[in-house]
Scaffold this active site. Sequence first.
Site, PDB file in Angstrom:
ATOM      1  N   LEU A 141     -43.756 -75.205  83.355  1.00  0.00           N
ATOM      2  CA  LEU A 141     -43.128 -76.484  83.454  1.00  0.00           C
ATOM      3  C   LEU A 141     -42.033 -76.519  82.429  1.00  0.00           C
ATOM      4  O   LEU A 141     -42.322 -75.995  81.239  1.00  0.00           O
ATOM      5  CB  LEU A 141     -44.119 -77.523  83.319  1.00  0.00           C
ATOM      6  CG  LEU A 141     -45.307 -77.489  84.463  1.00  0.00           C
ATOM      7  CD1 LEU A 141     -46.292 -78.764  84.081  1.00  0.00           C
ATOM      8  CD2 LEU A 141     -44.831 -77.784  85.925  1.00  0.00           C
ATOM      9  N   ASP A 142     -41.048 -77.480  82.624  1.00  0.00           N
ATOM     10  CA  ASP A 142     -40.042 -77.605  81.423  1.00  0.00           C
ATOM     11  C   ASP A 142     -40.605 -78.217  80.212  1.00  0.00           C
ATOM     12  O   ASP A 142     -41.713 -79.142  80.461  1.00  0.00           O
ATOM     13  CB  ASP A 142     -38.854 -78.160  82.174  1.00  0.00           C
ATOM     14  CG  ASP A 142     -37.989 -77.720  83.206  1.00  0.00           C
ATOM     15  OD1 ASP A 142     -37.955 -76.184  83.305  1.00  0.00           O
ATOM     16  OD2 ASP A 142     -37.483 -78.405  84.056  1.00  0.00           O
ATOM     17  N   MET A 143     -39.843 -78.278  79.222  1.00  0.00           N
ATOM     18  CA  MET A 143     -40.643 -78.524  78.006  1.00  0.00           C
ATOM     19  C   MET A 143     -41.122 -80.160  78.232  1.00  0.00           C
ATOM     20  O   MET A 143     -42.047 -80.748  77.707  1.00  0.00           O
ATOM     21  CB  MET A 143     -39.779 -78.529  76.843  1.00  0.00           C
ATOM     22  CG  MET A 143     -40.110 -79.193  75.450  1.00  0.00           C
ATOM     23  SD  MET A 143     -39.208 -78.795  74.023  1.00  0.00           S
ATOM     24  CE  MET A 143     -37.878 -79.935  74.405  1.00  0.00           C
ATOM     25  N   THR A 145     -41.187 -81.876  81.043  1.00  0.00           N
ATOM     26  CA  THR A 145     -42.055 -82.206  82.172  1.00  0.00           C
ATOM     27  C   THR A 145     -43.681 -82.178  81.981  1.00  0.00           C
ATOM     28  O   THR A 145     -43.897 -81.336  81.393  1.00  0.00           O
ATOM     29  CB  THR A 145     -41.837 -81.213  83.237  1.00  0.00           C
ATOM     30  OG1 THR A 145     -40.415 -81.349  83.576  1.00  0.00           O
ATOM     31  CG2 THR A 145     -42.625 -81.500  84.701  1.00  0.00           C
ATOM     32  N   ARG A 241     -35.096 -81.086  89.723  1.00  0.00           N
ATOM     33  CA  ARG A 241     -34.011 -81.528  88.865  1.00  0.00           C
ATOM     34  C   ARG A 241     -32.594 -81.272  89.419  1.00  0.00           C
ATOM     35  O   ARG A 241     -31.875 -82.217  89.827  1.00  0.00           O
ATOM     36  CB  ARG A 241     -34.029 -81.188  87.375  1.00  0.00           C
ATOM     37  CG  ARG A 241     -35.346 -81.586  86.693  1.00  0.00           C
ATOM     38  CD  ARG A 241     -35.499 -80.798  85.205  1.00  0.00           C
ATOM     39  NE  ARG A 241     -34.596 -81.178  84.454  1.00  0.00           N
ATOM     40  CZ  ARG A 241     -34.376 -80.668  83.342  1.00  0.00           C
ATOM     41  NH1 ARG A 241     -35.195 -79.748  82.947  1.00  0.00           N
ATOM     42  NH2 ARG A 241     -33.445 -81.255  82.442  1.00  0.00           N
TER      43      ARG A 241
END
Length: 328
Positions: A141-143, A145, A241
Amino acid sequence: MSEQKPEQVQLEARVSDELVGKRLDQAIAQLFPDYSRSRLQGWIKDGCVSVDGDQKRPRDKLLGGELIRIDAELERIEHHQAQDIPLDIIYEDDDILVLNKPAGLVVHPAAGHADGTLLNALLHHSPEIAQVPRAGIVHRLDMETTGLMVVAKTIQAQTELVSQLQERSMGREYEAVVQGVMTGGGVVDEQMGRHSRNRQKMAVVAHGGKPAVTHYRLLEKFRAHTHIRLKLETGRTHQIRVHMAHINYPLVGDPLYGGRSRLPKGVSEGLIRVLRDFRRQALHAKKLELWHPTTGELMSWEIDLPADMQQLLEALRRDLRRGEEVWD
């Protein structure tokens, strides 16, 4: 971390009749399913695999009856430090760990984030996970998210979970708040690749990209925003995104793809403040579904939205009621 020797892997199997004519790399993937194809191919190239005592290339065909031996090492993650970072663990057994990742936690060490990551936390929580590549992290997961992630605690579990991701049998659903008022759900089926000018960004590309499919449906509409549920078929970097920005509904707070904020007429100072202070993409990994790598049981978890997204939604609801009162 104290220094530990790599684990020795010594395996052997004889080529059965059904594998006659198969390439070596294809055959050993069937003979030793506990290890990933990429790991087995690496062992062939490194000379760790012998066929009747001889070295072979991955593409060499087998005749049947040969004895295949693997004599290799599993390297531990020695250059990353175990760090006592709190984890919100939702489920754990001997094979897997499911956690609720908070905003701001980087998953894997990279430039600018040498430590303080989820990987460092996992090495402290389960030291034996150092034996598993990438400390068992099979998806990211993105930082900024939040939400559910699964981690493999053994190589066998990792191989099975990666297979589920590749076969798209692992279910992942997200919730997001986007700019703009959607009229209905849909699907975005657009290839993705690296942005041609900004290498930190991904983009929808006409040629040479990787397949990417995102399904979305409406949960709640506001005056200038929409709360949506999303389901991924693929797991490309920044997929949600990029896809939402591509159809002109970028995520609220997205610093890379969000663009300028869209505000309804007569917006209250309270909503302006909430939107201004929401400094991350409004994206949460809400639900995770997978087949347990050892028992084969179908398992599912769902987690509430984090407090900041709940506060954002409540501010949008207040603004919607305020707008309705103006028109009454």
